[in-house]
Design a protein around this motif. Structure first.
Motif, PDB file in Angstrom:
ATOM      1  N   ALA A   1      -2.663   3.148   3.370  1.00  0.00           N
ATOM      2  CA  ALA A   1      -3.475   1.881   4.398  1.00  0.00           C
ATOM      3  C   ALA A   1      -3.068   0.779   3.301  1.00  0.00           C
TER       4      ALA A   1
ATOM      5  N   GLN B   1      -6.618   6.470   9.632  1.00  0.00           N
ATOM      6  CA  GLN B   1      -5.504   5.799   8.609  1.00  0.00           C
ATOM      7  C   GLN B   1      -4.671   8.039   7.754  1.00  0.00           C
TER       8      GLN B   1
ATOM      9  N   THR C   1      -1.073   9.850   8.026  1.00  0.00           N
ATOM     10  CA  THR C   1      -0.472  10.000   7.163  1.00  0.00           C
ATOM     11  C   THR C   1      -0.258  11.648   6.904  1.00  0.00           C
TER      12      THR C   1
ATOM     13  N   LEU D   1      -9.987   3.395   7.862  1.00  0.00           N
ATOM     14  CA  LEU D   1      -9.549   4.591   6.239  1.00  0.00           C
ATOM     15  C   LEU D   1      -9.338   5.619   6.757  1.00  0.00           C
TER      16      LEU D   1
END
Ligand code: AMP
Length: 208
Positions: free
Chosen positions: A22, A200, A204, A197
């Motif tokens: 991030a 992200q 991931t 956030l």
């Protein structure tokens, strides 16, 4: 500014790659520097490095907008006051009972040493076992060896700590991993950066 509370050690180490994805890379290393607030490569994000059991408190009171904490710590804290939107799948381990090697099965009345008082109380009550819980803050494995308790409730990863102390795991209470927690007011007031956030982190995790 977004403030993220993280504890030193295993959770911090395993959170670093997620944060890096991030664009959040701390500019100091908490292993070698005594700073408790770490700036990052993102000028709008800072990390506060605190004890694992303090993470929910900082987030609940809004001293940190977000935090990363083990499910064990969140249950003990009573995390109704926080949002827990994401299982980060890091710092995985098992919360287990353990006794001295070859100890008789746990039945009837038992003395239990643990720092997870609430979880242990609930667990033994659910089995109908009368448990006297002794709160310790560390080195739980010592308690059965010196006659302080019959059994412990602790986190087990490889099992090496138990083995080194002539103990063995008994029953699984729950699987543990670290969760992202969010302050309720921050989720409204700082929704855009927090949502970004979260998205992200989700991307991931989906790739792992
Ligand atoms: P191990 O010897 O690998 O089974 O690790 C057990 C020791 O590490 C115990 O003292 C646990 O309290 C601690 N531990 C294991 N996993 C975790 C975790 N995910 N988070 C915090 N402490 C842990």
């Amino acid at each position: 500014m977004l403030t993220i509370a993280v504890s030193k050690g295993r959770i911090y180490e395993e959170a670093l790659p997620l944060l890096a994805e991030a664009g959040i890379v701390p500019t100091d290393d908490p292993k070698t520097c005594r700073k408790l607030i770490l700036n990052t490569t993102r000028p709008d994000v800072q990390l506060v490095i605190i004890r694992a059991t303090d993470v929910p408190t900082f987030v609940e009171y809004g001293a940190a907008d977000l935090g990363i904490a083990g499910k064990d710590v969140l249950i003990e804290h009573g995390a109704e006051s926080l949002y827990e939107p994401l299982d980060l799948g890091i710092a995985r381990c098992r919360l287990m009972t353990a006794t001295r090697k070859n100890a008789p099965p746990i039945t009837g009345r038992v003395r239990v040493a643990t720092k997870f008082v609430k979880i242990a109380q609930r667990y033994f009550a659910s089995l109908g076992i009368q448990a006297e819980i002794i709160k310790l803050y560390g080195s739980m494995e010592l308690a059965p060896l010196v006659g302080l308790a019959d059994c412990i409730v602790d986190l087990v990863d490889t099992g090496n700590t138990l083995k080194a102390n002539d103990m063995e795991p008994r029953d699984l209470i729950m699987n543990i991993s670290s969760r992202l927690v969010v302050n309720k007011a921050a989720m409204k007031m700082k929704n855009a950066p927090i949502a970004e956030l979260l998205a992200q982190f989700e991307r991931t995790l989906a790739q792992r």
